[in-house]
Enzyme design. Structure first.
Site, PDB file in Angstrom:
ATOM      1  N   HIS A 133      -3.579 -17.783 -13.344  1.00 40.37           N
ATOM      2  CA  HIS A 133      -1.681 -18.294 -13.307  1.00 40.37           C
ATOM      3  C   HIS A 133      -1.097 -18.141 -12.015  1.00 40.37           C
ATOM      4  O   HIS A 133      -1.108 -17.352 -11.829  1.00 40.37           O
ATOM      5  CB  HIS A 133      -1.320 -17.011 -15.246  1.00 40.37           C
TER       6      HIS A 133
ATOM      7  N   GLU B 205       1.945 -16.964 -12.194  1.00 37.73           N
ATOM      8  CA  GLU B 205       2.631 -16.003 -11.992  1.00 37.73           C
ATOM      9  C   GLU B 205       1.915 -14.452 -11.127  1.00 37.73           C
ATOM     10  O   GLU B 205       1.506 -14.028 -10.073  1.00 37.73           O
ATOM     11  CB  GLU B 205       2.799 -14.252 -13.608  1.00 37.73           C
TER      12      GLU B 205
ATOM     13  N   GLY C  27       3.087 -19.589 -24.254  1.00 37.33           N
ATOM     14  CA  GLY C  27       3.949 -18.645 -23.745  1.00 37.33           C
ATOM     15  C   GLY C  27       5.126 -18.051 -24.729  1.00 37.33           C
ATOM     16  O   GLY C  27       4.660 -17.556 -25.283  1.00 37.33           O
TER      17      GLY C  27
ATOM     18  N   GLY D  24       8.558 -21.433 -18.795  1.00 35.15           N
ATOM     19  CA  GLY D  24       9.559 -20.209 -19.701  1.00 35.15           C
ATOM     20  C   GLY D  24      10.908 -21.040 -19.354  1.00 35.15           C
ATOM     21  O   GLY D  24      11.738 -20.088 -19.427  1.00 35.15           O
TER      22      GLY D  24
ATOM     23  N   ASN E 122      -0.566 -16.554 -24.560  1.00 36.46           N
ATOM     24  CA  ASN E 122      -0.544 -16.015 -23.340  1.00 36.46           C
ATOM     25  C   ASN E 122       0.937 -15.061 -23.623  1.00 36.46           C
ATOM     26  O   ASN E 122       2.077 -15.423 -23.506  1.00 36.46           O
ATOM     27  CB  ASN E 122      -0.051 -16.851 -22.508  1.00 36.46           C
ATOM     28  N   TRP E 123       0.236 -13.567 -23.668  1.00 38.19           N
ATOM     29  CA  TRP E 123       1.423 -13.190 -24.386  1.00 38.19           C
ATOM     30  C   TRP E 123       2.384 -12.371 -23.277  1.00 38.19           C
ATOM     31  O   TRP E 123       2.918 -11.461 -23.171  1.00 38.19           O
ATOM     32  CB  TRP E 123       0.766 -12.235 -25.474  1.00 38.19           C
ATOM     33  N   LYS E 124       1.342 -12.013 -21.715  1.00 39.79           N
ATOM     34  CA  LYS E 124       1.786 -11.747 -21.096  1.00 39.79           C
ATOM     35  C   LYS E 124       2.479 -10.325 -21.065  1.00 39.79           C
ATOM     36  O   LYS E 124       1.238  -9.625 -21.665  1.00 39.79           O
ATOM     37  CB  LYS E 124       3.045 -12.610 -20.481  1.00 39.79           C
TER      38      LYS E 124
ATOM     39  N   GLU F 201      -0.432 -26.251 -15.433  1.00 42.08           N
ATOM     40  CA  GLU F 201       1.039 -25.388 -16.629  1.00 42.08           C
ATOM     41  C   GLU F 201       1.527 -25.748 -14.780  1.00 42.08           C
ATOM     42  O   GLU F 201       1.874 -24.959 -14.370  1.00 42.08           O
ATOM     43  CB  GLU F 201       0.779 -24.157 -16.040  1.00 42.08           C
TER      44      GLU F 201
ATOM     45  N   SER G 229       6.327 -24.454 -21.596  1.00 36.92           N
ATOM     46  CA  SER G 229       7.587 -24.643 -22.274  1.00 36.92           C
ATOM     47  C   SER G 229       6.801 -25.159 -24.083  1.00 36.92           C
ATOM     48  O   SER G 229       7.647 -26.154 -24.384  1.00 36.92           O
ATOM     49  CB  SER G 229       9.290 -25.380 -22.053  1.00 36.92           C
TER      50      SER G 229
HETATM   51  C1  PEP Z   1       2.669 -19.625 -19.975  1.00 36.70           C
HETATM   52  O1  PEP Z   1       3.014 -18.752 -19.417  1.00 36.70           O
HETATM   53  O2  PEP Z   1       1.460 -19.708 -19.566  1.00 36.70           O
HETATM   54  C2  PEP Z   1       3.747 -20.521 -20.809  1.00 36.70           C
HETATM   55  C3  PEP Z   1       3.135 -21.518 -20.595  1.00 36.70           C
HETATM   56  O3  PEP Z   1       5.117 -19.601 -20.870  1.00 36.70           O
HETATM   57  P1  PEP Z   1       5.721 -21.078 -21.450  1.00 36.70           P
HETATM   58  O4  PEP Z   1       5.134 -21.461 -23.131  1.00 36.70           O
HETATM   59  O5  PEP Z   1       6.881 -19.757 -21.777  1.00 36.70           O
HETATM   60  O6  PEP Z   1       6.636 -21.673 -20.571  1.00 36.70           O
END
Ligand code: PEP
Length: 253
Positions: free
Chosen positions: A95, A97, A234, A173, A9-11, A167, A213
């Protein structure tokens, strides 16, 4: 046997040029990789470039959102039809966010899931609890609610095209990861809810990813768990040289 899917997920990261450069590198690195599906969730402005760059490889492209209508007066929005027409195959929905910053409700996410399926996109439906909810033992309750509402009205046949990404919000993050045992136990509960909704055999076919993470160091032990069928990644998906290590950890699970 469930399909292992490792998705990045490049956001809101990478211009179209940066997308092309990273995906060219990743395409070479995944050459010869088998038994795992690789998905990259790129920003809207990079999707066309992304689809063209990964042609002929195992990499599939995801959008990170849709508006749940096919066309019309919805200024600034993007429809599933538009995405499908340029070769996008997946869409990340729900998601945390988007739930937090854009106030997306389970009901709105459910509309998006249905619209994605109707138009031939595979939803990656994200669910997960906050730190406070985990600390007050509400994890299973929150996940059940998000699944039941987010998947309302979906048939077992349609469910086979849906990927679930568990998640925990406190792990996104933050560098904090759920331990493999903790994640496995939550994934088992998630699969029980899926069995209640769609029957055991469909639930056993559905890919349930872990996200939060996940990185080159911890991916293997997480992916070794029976009910963890992949990852939504992410930060560690932004560099091809790091992401390939997560992908390789998924190959022999
Ligand atoms: C995400 O936002 O889907 C995610 C898992 O981010 P990260 O791996 O950076 O925690």
């Amino acid at each position: 046997m469930r399909k292992t899917i490792i998705a990045g997920n490049w956001k809101m990261n990478k211009t179209a040029t940066e997308t092309r450069d990273t995906l060219k590198e990743l395409k070479e690195l995944v050459d010869g990789v088998k038994d795992v599906e690789v998905v990259i969730g790129a920003p809207f402005t990079s999707l066309e470039t992304a689809v063209k760059t990964v042609e002929g490889s195992i990499i599939k492209i995801a959008a990170q959102n849709i508006y749940p209508k096919e066309s019309g007066a919805y200024t600034g929005e993007i429809s599933p039809v538009m995405l499908k027409s340029i070769g996008v195959e997946y869409v990340i929905l729900g998601h945390s966010e988007r739930r937090e910053y854009f106030k997306e409700t389970d009901e709105f996410i459910n509309e998006k899931v249905k619209s994605a399926l109707k138009n031939g996109l595979r939803p990656i439906l994200c669910i997960g609890e906050s730190l406070e909810e985990r600390e007050t033992n509400k994890t299973d309750e929150v996940n059940s609610r998000q699944l039941e509402k987010g998947l309302a009205g979906i048939t077992p046949e349609e469910a086979k095209n849906i990927v679930i990404a568990y998640e925990p919000i406190w792990a996104i993050g933050t560098g904090k990861t759920a331990t493999p045992e903790m994640a496995e136990s939550t994934h088992k509960e998630i699969r029980k809810v899926l069995a209640k909704l769609f029957g055991e055999s469909v639930a056993n076919e559905m890919t349930v990813q872990y996200g939060g993470s996940m990185n080159a160091k911890n991916a293997k032990e997480l992916l070794e768990m029976d009910n963890i069928d992949g990852g939504l990644v992410g930060g560690a998906s932004l560099e091809a040289s790091t992401f390939i290590e997560v992908i390789k950890a998924g190959v022999k699970r």
